[in-house]
Write a protein that holds these residues in place. Structure first.
Motif, PDB file in Angstrom:
ATOM      1  N   ILE A 184      48.087  39.154  31.797  1.00 23.02           N
ATOM      2  CA  ILE A 184      46.713  39.602  32.052  1.00 23.02           C
ATOM      3  C   ILE A 184      46.757  40.759  33.041  1.00 23.02           C
ATOM      4  O   ILE A 184      46.190  40.716  34.141  1.00 23.02           O
ATOM      5  CB  ILE A 184      45.828  38.449  32.582  1.00 23.02           C
ATOM      6  CG1 ILE A 184      46.024  37.183  31.755  1.00 23.02           C
ATOM      7  CG2 ILE A 184      44.342  38.852  32.558  1.00 23.02           C
ATOM      8  CD1 ILE A 184      45.556  37.300  30.317  1.00 23.02           C
ATOM      9  N   GLY A 185      47.472  41.818  32.693  1.00 22.12           N
ATOM     10  CA  GLY A 185      47.432  43.066  33.439  1.00 22.12           C
ATOM     11  C   GLY A 185      48.282  43.141  34.672  1.00 22.12           C
ATOM     12  O   GLY A 185      48.281  44.174  35.358  1.00 22.12           O
ATOM     13  N   GLY A 186      49.026  42.083  35.018  1.00 21.56           N
ATOM     14  CA  GLY A 186      49.833  42.101  36.227  1.00 21.56           C
ATOM     15  C   GLY A 186      51.150  42.828  36.031  1.00 21.56           C
ATOM     16  O   GLY A 186      51.584  43.078  34.904  1.00 21.56           O
ATOM     17  N   PRO A 187      51.844  43.169  37.128  1.00 20.89           N
ATOM     18  CA  PRO A 187      53.135  43.854  37.024  1.00 20.89           C
ATOM     19  C   PRO A 187      54.219  42.898  36.528  1.00 20.89           C
ATOM     20  O   PRO A 187      54.028  41.679  36.458  1.00 20.89           O
ATOM     21  CB  PRO A 187      53.406  44.306  38.465  1.00 20.89           C
ATOM     22  CG  PRO A 187      52.681  43.299  39.309  1.00 20.89           C
ATOM     23  CD  PRO A 187      51.443  42.933  38.531  1.00 20.89           C
ATOM     24  N   SER A 188      55.411  43.439  36.217  1.00 16.06           N
ATOM     25  CA  SER A 188      56.506  42.618  35.715  1.00 16.06           C
ATOM     26  C   SER A 188      56.998  41.618  36.758  1.00 16.06           C
ATOM     27  O   SER A 188      57.660  40.639  36.424  1.00 16.06           O
ATOM     28  CB  SER A 188      57.666  43.506  35.256  1.00 16.06           C
ATOM     29  OG  SER A 188      58.123  44.319  36.320  1.00 16.06           O
ATOM     30  N   THR A 226      42.276  41.258  40.472  1.00 18.20           N
ATOM     31  CA  THR A 226      42.076  40.293  39.401  1.00 18.20           C
ATOM     32  C   THR A 226      41.726  41.060  38.134  1.00 18.20           C
ATOM     33  O   THR A 226      40.803  41.867  38.128  1.00 18.20           O
ATOM     34  CB  THR A 226      40.952  39.305  39.736  1.00 18.20           C
ATOM     35  OG1 THR A 226      41.328  38.545  40.891  1.00 18.20           O
ATOM     36  CG2 THR A 226      40.704  38.349  38.582  1.00 18.20           C
ATOM     37  N   HIS A 227      42.481  40.840  37.064  1.00 20.46           N
ATOM     38  CA  HIS A 227      42.243  41.538  35.804  1.00 20.46           C
ATOM     39  C   HIS A 227      41.542  40.602  34.826  1.00 20.46           C
ATOM     40  O   HIS A 227      41.675  39.378  34.905  1.00 20.46           O
ATOM     41  CB  HIS A 227      43.568  42.018  35.213  1.00 20.46           C
ATOM     42  CG  HIS A 227      44.333  42.932  36.117  1.00 20.46           C
ATOM     43  ND1 HIS A 227      43.993  44.253  36.303  1.00 20.46           N
ATOM     44  CD2 HIS A 227      45.422  42.706  36.911  1.00 20.46           C
ATOM     45  CE1 HIS A 227      44.832  44.822  37.152  1.00 20.46           C
ATOM     46  NE2 HIS A 227      45.710  43.891  37.536  1.00 20.46           N
ATOM     47  N   LYS A 254      40.496  44.705  27.328  1.00 18.66           N
ATOM     48  CA  LYS A 254      41.259  44.504  28.554  1.00 18.66           C
ATOM     49  C   LYS A 254      40.742  45.422  29.658  1.00 18.66           C
ATOM     50  O   LYS A 254      40.519  46.606  29.415  1.00 18.66           O
ATOM     51  CB  LYS A 254      42.742  44.786  28.296  1.00 18.66           C
ATOM     52  CG  LYS A 254      43.353  43.939  27.192  1.00 18.66           C
ATOM     53  CD  LYS A 254      44.787  44.354  26.900  1.00 18.66           C
ATOM     54  CE  LYS A 254      45.396  43.512  25.786  1.00 18.66           C
ATOM     55  NZ  LYS A 254      46.787  43.934  25.465  1.00 18.66           N
ATOM     56  N   SER A 255      40.603  44.861  30.858  1.00 23.01           N
ATOM     57  CA  SER A 255      40.085  45.659  31.974  1.00 23.01           C
ATOM     58  C   SER A 255      41.098  46.686  32.458  1.00 23.01           C
ATOM     59  O   SER A 255      40.737  47.661  33.103  1.00 23.01           O
ATOM     60  CB  SER A 255      39.695  44.741  33.130  1.00 23.01           C
ATOM     61  OG  SER A 255      40.833  44.082  33.678  1.00 23.01           O
ATOM     62  N   TRP A 256      42.395  46.473  32.157  1.00 26.86           N
ATOM     63  CA  TRP A 256      43.434  47.349  32.684  1.00 26.86           C
ATOM     64  C   TRP A 256      43.874  48.424  31.697  1.00 26.86           C
ATOM     65  O   TRP A 256      44.709  49.266  32.011  1.00 26.86           O
ATOM     66  CB  TRP A 256      44.637  46.516  33.132  1.00 26.86           C
ATOM     67  CG  TRP A 256      45.330  45.771  32.038  1.00 26.86           C
ATOM     68  CD1 TRP A 256      46.431  46.170  31.335  1.00 26.86           C
ATOM     69  CD2 TRP A 256      44.982  44.486  31.498  1.00 26.86           C
ATOM     70  NE1 TRP A 256      46.789  45.235  30.399  1.00 26.86           N
ATOM     71  CE2 TRP A 256      45.924  44.177  30.485  1.00 26.86           C
ATOM     72  CE3 TRP A 256      43.971  43.566  31.778  1.00 26.86           C
ATOM     73  CZ2 TRP A 256      45.864  42.992  29.756  1.00 26.86           C
ATOM     74  CZ3 TRP A 256      43.926  42.390  31.057  1.00 26.86           C
ATOM     75  CH2 TRP A 256      44.864  42.111  30.062  1.00 26.86           C
ATOM     76  N   ILE A 295      38.995  35.649  30.191  1.00 28.37           N
ATOM     77  CA  ILE A 295      40.162  35.209  30.954  1.00 28.37           C
ATOM     78  C   ILE A 295      40.323  36.101  32.182  1.00 28.37           C
ATOM     79  O   ILE A 295      40.225  37.326  32.093  1.00 28.37           O
ATOM     80  CB  ILE A 295      41.426  35.276  30.092  1.00 28.37           C
ATOM     81  CG1 ILE A 295      41.212  34.540  28.763  1.00 28.37           C
ATOM     82  CG2 ILE A 295      42.618  34.686  30.840  1.00 28.37           C
ATOM     83  CD1 ILE A 295      42.274  34.822  27.726  1.00 28.37           C
ATOM     84  N   MET A 296      40.567  35.470  33.321  1.00 25.33           N
ATOM     85  CA  MET A 296      40.808  36.187  34.573  1.00 25.33           C
ATOM     86  C   MET A 296      42.203  35.848  35.078  1.00 25.33           C
ATOM     87  O   MET A 296      42.551  34.673  35.211  1.00 25.33           O
ATOM     88  CB  MET A 296      39.762  35.781  35.618  1.00 25.33           C
ATOM     89  CG  MET A 296      38.332  36.158  35.233  1.00 25.33           C
ATOM     90  SD  MET A 296      37.085  35.149  36.066  1.00 25.33           S
ATOM     91  CE  MET A 296      37.226  33.618  35.134  1.00 25.33           C
ATOM     92  N   GLY A 297      43.001  36.870  35.338  1.00 27.24           N
ATOM     93  CA  GLY A 297      44.363  36.653  35.795  1.00 27.24           C
ATOM     94  C   GLY A 297      44.676  37.438  37.047  1.00 27.24           C
ATOM     95  O   GLY A 297      44.223  38.579  37.210  1.00 27.24           O
TER      96      GLY A 297
END
Length: 390
Positions: free
Chosen positions: A363-367, A378-379, A52-54, A355-357
């Motif tokens: 995919i690493g985004g906030p709640s 982009t994660h 994972k990138s994050w 996968i890019m999210g």
């Protein structure tokens, strides 16, 4: 206590299947063509490695999930049960029932099906070829399983009609983090924060029509279709009742081993909530998150299957684009895009996906990803999976 006991039994069954791979492929009794019917056990065991990138915490190969299917088939009566367990911290610490239904074949073209089952919305249970799924699974419109009754009819014109009524969702099961979001399907859930509104979806009327396109030249095949979803959204906090209305149109075409599918539609929820009228609390896989009440959704998928590649049975590369475009001003859109390849050899398969999210909670985004968003980055996720099917 009952859920813990069920988890323990499932764990023992999975370990038994893994320990007897030679016998696992023959776990069936009876004949599906006789009145007595056939009872068959199947499923898979899955391991994963993720980068994972994050975060840098997941760089190890781990047991990920297992699925158990129990199917009964006879000329008139059929039934299906699917149960899954996942490992977060220990074996099967999150487990959930996916399907549990029985059906009756009225004849070769018409059937009735009752119980916890897939909702006939969109092109099918899955809208794409990949294994991770699109962002619409988190919006609660793709791969949804609720409790109800469905009629399905197939006609000589190449038309398939499905009409269904669902009383409610499939409930919550067992997980280490959430009281009500321990479930496979993304549903409206009971909040763990008392300041949030508790919503419950009931009385779902859903219809889907698919039409085979018979005018295409050989070897092309294609289908087009549409589906509609109308339900009550009960606001358990203030006693009012809102609604959800959603529609989707879709189509797919294939040429030999090349396939392409496209789905688009709109989701609109009135939650009767003066505190958060623009977003609603939903949850699945032991997580809670807010989802924007109104938006357009899009999924595009392309794949190609190469058969008999060396000693491999098949190799299938694929790509997916999926997005939830929110109607509310100031809300950032959510997207999940993916490229991957799956290889198949006998009862084993290996999957590699990049996968890019963006504004994607998984995919690493906030709640707040699926509601107002707020993440400009982009994660990326490298998802490697190994399956053993029995």
């Amino acid at each position: 206590m009952q859920k813990k006991a069920l988890n323990y039994c499932v764990s023992l069954l999975l370990l038994g299947c893994a320990a007897t791979p030679a016998m696992a492929a023959d776990l069936s009794i009876g004949d599906p063509k006789t009145d007595l019917g056939e009872l068959k056990l199947s499923g898979f065991l899955r391991a994963k490695y993720q980068d994972k990138s994050w975060t840098g915490n997941d760089h190890k190969l781990t047991f990920d999930a297992a699925r158990i299917n129990l199917d009964y088939t006879s000329p008139k009566i059929f039934g299906h049960l699917e149960y899954r367990c996942y490992q977060y911290n220990k074996l099967c610490d999150f487990s959930t029932l996916v399907d549990a239904y029985v059906g009756y074949n009225i004849n070769d073209s018409h059937l009735l099906q009752a119980g916890l089952q897939p909702v006939p919305f969109g092109p099918g249970r899955f809208w794409e070829s990949n294994y991770y799924g699109g962002v619409i699974t988190q919006i609660g419109l793709e791969d949804v399983h609720n409790v109800g009754l469905k009629y399905q009819g197939k006609f000589d014109t190449g038309t398939q009609v499905e009409l269904a009524y669902f009383t409610g969702d499939g409930g919550s099961y067992s997980g280490p983090y959430s009281e009500d979001a321990s479930r496979y399907t993304t549903n409206f859930v009971k909040p763990e924060d008392s300041s949030l509104t508790h919503l419950d979806e009931q009385n779902m009327f859903i219809g889907r029509v698919k039409q085979e396109i018979r005018s295409l030249p050989e070897p092309m095949k294609g289908n087009i279709g549409a589906s509609y979803w109308q339900s009550d959204i009960e606001n358990k906090t203030n006693g009012q009742t809102g609604d959800r209305q959603a529609w989707a149109v879709f189509g797919d075409v294939s040429y030999n081993n090349l396939g392409f599918g496209l789905t688009l539609g709109k989701n609109e929820v009135d939650n009767k909530d003066p505190l958060t009228p623009k977003a609603s609390l939903m949850g699945s896989f032991d997580d809670n998150f807010m989802v924007a009440n109104e938006g357009m959704f899009y999924t595009a998928d392309v794949s190609y299957k190469f058969k008999n590649v060396g000693k491999l049975d098949a190799v299938m590369p694929y790509a997916m684009y999926s997005s939830y475009v929110k109607s509310e001003d100031g809300y950032d859109d959510s997207s999940r895009h993916l490229v991957g390849v799956a290889t198949y050899y006998k009862n084993m398969s290996f999957v590699a996906e990049y996968i890019m999210g963006k504004n994607d909670f998984l995919i690493g985004g906030p709640s707040s990803s699926y509601a107002q968003g707020g993440d400009d980055e982009t994660h990326e996720l490298l998802n490697l999976q190994f399956y053993y099917k029995f």
